[in-house]
Design a protein around this motif. Structure first.
Motif, mmCIF file in Angstrom:
data_model
loop_
_atom_site.group_PDB
_atom_site.id
_atom_site.type_symbol
_atom_site.label_atom_id
_atom_site.label_comp_id
_atom_site.label_asym_id
_atom_site.label_seq_id
_atom_site.Cartn_x
_atom_site.Cartn_y
_atom_site.Cartn_z
ATOM 1 N N LEU A 223 0.906 -1.098 0.039
ATOM 2 C CA LEU A 223 0.032 -0.033 -0.071
ATOM 3 C C LEU A 223 0.748 1.285 -0.142
ATOM 4 C CD1 LEU A 223 -1.581 -2.497 1.891
ATOM 5 C CD2 LEU A 223 -3.496 -0.637 1.472
ATOM 6 N N PHE A 224 2.024 1.126 -0.722
ATOM 7 C CA PHE A 224 2.512 2.213 -1.040
ATOM 8 C C PHE A 224 3.560 2.518 0.024
ATOM 9 C CE2 PHE A 224 -1.077 2.389 -3.595
ATOM 10 C CZ PHE A 224 -0.502 2.129 -4.738
ATOM 11 N N THR A 304 -1.102 5.966 5.734
ATOM 12 C CA THR A 304 -1.372 5.102 4.480
ATOM 13 C C THR A 304 -3.022 5.133 4.222
ATOM 14 O OG1 THR A 304 0.512 4.022 4.959
ATOM 15 C CG2 THR A 304 -1.312 2.845 3.835
ATOM 16 N N GLU A 305 -3.687 4.934 5.527
ATOM 17 C CA GLU A 305 -5.262 4.752 5.146
ATOM 18 C C GLU A 305 -5.826 5.810 4.556
ATOM 19 O OE1 GLU A 305 -6.270 1.847 8.917
ATOM 20 O OE2 GLU A 305 -6.497 4.005 9.315
ATOM 21 N N THR A 308 -5.037 5.617 0.713
ATOM 22 C CA THR A 308 -5.432 4.718 0.048
ATOM 23 C C THR A 308 -6.916 4.443 -0.087
ATOM 24 O OG1 THR A 308 -4.721 3.146 1.844
ATOM 25 C CG2 THR A 308 -3.073 3.545 0.000
ATOM 26 N N GLN A 329 -3.277 -5.624 -6.255
ATOM 27 C CA GLN A 329 -2.509 -4.530 -6.260
ATOM 28 C C GLN A 329 -2.929 -3.480 -7.433
ATOM 29 O OE1 GLN A 329 0.693 -4.387 -4.555
ATOM 30 N NE2 GLN A 329 0.173 -2.255 -5.066
ATOM 31 N N LEU A 332 -5.170 -0.646 -6.114
ATOM 32 C CA LEU A 332 -4.761 0.187 -5.050
ATOM 33 C C LEU A 332 -4.020 1.413 -5.771
ATOM 34 C CD1 LEU A 332 -3.316 -2.523 -2.441
ATOM 35 C CD2 LEU A 332 -5.236 -1.053 -2.276
ATOM 36 N N SER A 333 -4.254 2.546 -5.259
ATOM 37 C CA SER A 333 -3.745 3.761 -5.656
ATOM 38 C C SER A 333 -3.474 5.034 -4.705
ATOM 39 C CB SER A 333 -4.493 4.203 -6.890
ATOM 40 O OG SER A 333 -5.584 4.584 -6.718
ATOM 41 N N ILE A 334 -3.025 5.769 -4.938
ATOM 42 C CA ILE A 334 -2.592 6.859 -4.085
ATOM 43 C C ILE A 334 -3.433 7.992 -4.571
ATOM 44 C CG2 ILE A 334 -1.018 8.669 -3.000
ATOM 45 C CD1 ILE A 334 1.124 6.578 -3.576
ATOM 46 N N THR A 335 -4.275 8.499 -3.562
ATOM 47 C CA THR A 335 -4.966 10.031 -3.871
ATOM 48 C C THR A 335 -4.603 11.021 -2.556
ATOM 49 O OG1 THR A 335 -6.925 8.727 -4.652
ATOM 50 C CG2 THR A 335 -7.215 11.189 -4.048
#
Ligand code: ADP
Ligand code: ADP
Ligand code: MG
Length: 644
Positions: A223-224, A304-305, A308, A329, A332-335
């Motif tokens: 999760l990055f 992280t929460e 994601t 995978q 999952l991405s980052i915003t």
């Protein structure tokens, strides 16, 4: 899904786990020590079981008692939180032997990562880059010195069983090696019962970047990353996600390495792979190395929460109860961007010494995510980690999330213990940090500037003085009267001020010979013509001013105030009260210490005495008068008046 679980922890992390359980309809059992009978985590849980004395070994480390509590209450699984038993493989074995589920990895996976040397060897085999160095079995000092020479100075000696920065020594020069080795070994022996060390290349200008992983026992996703480079003595202070200036390609390579690491040990649940990264010249695909794995939920997991949208505790419960990985995978991405600051009860000017105290006042902003285990009136005890709260903010960009953190810290109010709040605020304003130029040496290098604001600031004190005088709220009926023209002295532990009310909502406050103009207008304070975000709050421990620069003043005991006024011609009422008797009249000669009047206040009679020899010039109150704090009662003639 489980119907009921036990949480083998305390404080904010126990509360955090309960939050998710509640949302998922899972009943919770808390455990507690004598020191935590009335703690927030106990109040939040559906049931609670007492474990024993306040020392962790008598309560939160008692695996047998915790397992018994789970069985007695019908809990099906145990969530360990972090710290305490969370990374103890023998506890995991015992939980499973009792027919319960441990919400976390297998005992085998924890053992594989338990010692840093074995973990590094394992990771090397799995194709994960490890910090160049020596992590072999030969602990002969001469051999280790040779290895250090081969690695090239500076090097870092680390206890293989280490944690929390213990048993770690940086060595810059071969001549210092053997002394550093001896002291690292003895510290490691004392702290972990294991003197063995490994030696690493010391990375110059290092960044600490860690990858959140999650496994189901076979497969894993990441999760990055989080950047935890803002550290003081190897302890994290502010964390963020994602890492500033992380190139997409490096993120991909680091994430893949972390997934390889987790899959190599059949990892189940939430874990963190910590990498040390060379930040001297931008982040590179060949510039990161495995340091260690933390086989548990990490303190800083909320950042992280937020980026994601995943609730990691929910995932922990789902996977522990037998579900497959909740996401692939590619899902999952980052915003956006998130920050977390760790608010501690600690004495920053005294060298960040852990502090204790009863939180006479505690209020958090509603525009940040707050993870806390305490409420107003709760006590920070000496038994556990002195963390008060984690303050977590989110924004679409790093700059906005960092501003949001600064504001959230400004709007946080704690009284009853000293805290690192102002230090955290100073960090959010650090130019380099704002630009995203972070490395693990930042705090150490700029420490003097970062703690420069620890001295009480006069404008904040001016507001505090108004509070001590009871003038903090001009909107109340009493306030309006009190802000009539009048001059009085107020005293608190370590200071005093003269307040001259200049009419409703305006006063001049003189401190150390400097006069500050204070106004209350449009619902906010103005000092010397500038608006301030300050709030003046009265509570059991005194009067606090909050809002960036904060201060808590303890009004002095009335009898002490009489002493403080020594040399002054005026005898002031030290507190609001009823004048019971006046013993002098104008023209009367008095000697220092003579009784002048009796004031009844707070159900006690206080005798006000003459501060010096002199002649009474005026008696300004009579028996039966109700007087305010600071009201002048008796004035002695000034020396020149007497001579005239
Ligand atoms: P790292 O050890 O790599 O810095 P963290 O930032 O997650 O990782 O630190 C968590 C550590 O802090 C735990 O391992 C534990 O030693 C300590 N700790 C902090 N708060 C608590 C708590 N409430 N209960 C037990 N241990 C705690
Ligand atoms: P602990 O178990 O105490 O958390 P770590 O191995 O995770 O020990 O290291 C703690 C911190 O020490 C890191 O976050 C980093 O700041 C620093 N550190 C560790 N290894 C190195 C290294 N090889 N070079 C420079 N700094 C390091
Ligand atoms: Mg670590």
């Amino acid at each position: 899904m489980f119907r009921k679980i036990l949480i083998a922890n305390r404080g904010e992390i126990a509360c955090r786990v309960i939050d998710t359980c509640r949302r998922m309809g899972v009943a919770t059992v808390a455990v507690y020590s004598d020191a935590d009978r009335d703690a927030r985590h106990v109040a939040l849980a559906d049931e609670a079981v007492h474990l024993g004395g306040p020392a962790p070994k008598d309560s939160y480390l008692r695996g047998d008692a915790i397992i018994k509590a789970a069985r007695d209450t019908g809990a099906e699984a145990i969530h360990p939180g972090y710290g305490f038993l969370s990374e103890n493989p023998d506890f995991v074995d015992a939980v499973e032997a009792a027919g319960l589920v441990f919400i976390g990895p297998s005992a085998k996976a924890i053992r594989a990562m338990g010692l840093k040397d074995a973990a590094k060897a394992l990771m090397e085999k799995a194709g994960v880059p490890v910090v160049p160095g020596y992590h072999g079995a030969d602990q002969d000092p001469d051999h280790l010195a040779q290895q250090a020479e081969k690695i090239g100075y500076p090097v870092l000696i680390k206890a293989v069983a280490g944690g929390g920065g213990k048993g770690m020594r940086r060595v810059d020069d071969a001549k210092d090696f053997s002394d550093a080795l001896a002291s690292a070994r003895s510290e490691a022996q004392n702290a972990f019962g294991n003197p063995d060390v490994l030696i690493e290349k010391y990375i110059l200008q290092p960044r600490h970047i860690e990858v959140q992983v999650f496994g189901d026992g076979v497969r894993a996703v990441h999760l990055f990353e989080r950047d935890c480079s803002l550290q003081r003595r190897h302890q994290k202070v502010i964390e963020e996600a994602p890492a500033p200036d992380m190139p997409a390609q490096v993120r991909k390579v680091m994430g893949a390495a972390a997934v390889r690491a987790a899959e190599a040990i059949g990892y189940k649940g939430a874990g963190t792979i910590e990498f040390i990264v060379d930040g001297a010249d931008g982040l590179r695909e060949d510039g990161f190395w495995f340091m260690e794995m933390n086989t548990r939920l990490q303190v800083e997991h909320p950042v992280t929460e937020l980026i994601t949208g995943v609730d990691l505790v929910e995932w922990q419960l789902r996977v522990a109860s037998g579900e497959m990985l909740p996401a692939k995978q590619a899902d999952l991405s980052i915003t956006g961007h998130a920050f977390e600051a760790r608010l501690y009860a600690e004495d920053v000017p005294a060298g960040f010494l852990p502090a204790t105290g009863t939180l006479a006042h505690l209020q958090f902003p509603d525009h940040a995510r707050i993870e806390t285990g305490v409420r107003p009136g709760d006590t920070i005890s000496p038994w556990y980690d002195p963390m008060i709260a984690k303050i977590v903010t989110y924004g679409p960009t790093r700059a906005i999330a960092l501003r949001a953190l600064e504001t959230a810290l400004f709007d946080t109010e704690v009284a009853g213990s000293v805290t690192n709040l102002e230090f955290l605020i100073a960090l959010t304003r650090h130019e380099g940090f704002r630009r995203g130029e972070v490395d693990t040496g930042l705090i150490g290098r700029d420490l003097d500037d970062l703690i420069a604001g620890s001295e009480p600031d006069p404008r904040t004190l001016a507001l505090g003085a108004l509070g001590v005088a009871g003038l903090e709220d001009p909107d109340t009926r009493a306030g309006v009267t009190l802000w009539q023209p009048l001059r009085r002295t107020v005293t608190w532990e370590g200071g005093a001020a003269v307040i001259e009310a200049m009419g409703p909502g305006r006063a001049d406050v003189t401190l150390d010979g400097t006069t500050h103009e204070v106004r209350q207008q449009g619902g906010r304070w103005w000092v010397d013509g500038s608006p301030r975000r300050s709030r003046v709050v009265r509570h059991a421990a005194g009067v606090s001013v909050f809002g960036g620069r904060s201060v808590t003043l303890k009004p002095l005991d009335p009898l002490d105030v009489a002493g403080e006024e020594a040399g002054d011609a005026l005898t002031l009422s030290p507190m609001p009260g009823l004048v019971k008797a006046v013993f002098v009249e104008p023209g009367q000669q008095v000697a220092a210490g003579d009784r002048l009047a009796i004031l009844e206040a707070m159900k006690m009679e206080h005798t006000l005495t003459a501060a010096r020899d002199g002649v009474v010039a005026e008696v300004l109150a009579a028996a039966g008068d109700q007087v305010e704090a600071g009201a002048a009662l008796i004035r002695l003639e000034e020396d020149d008046e007497a001579a005239a």
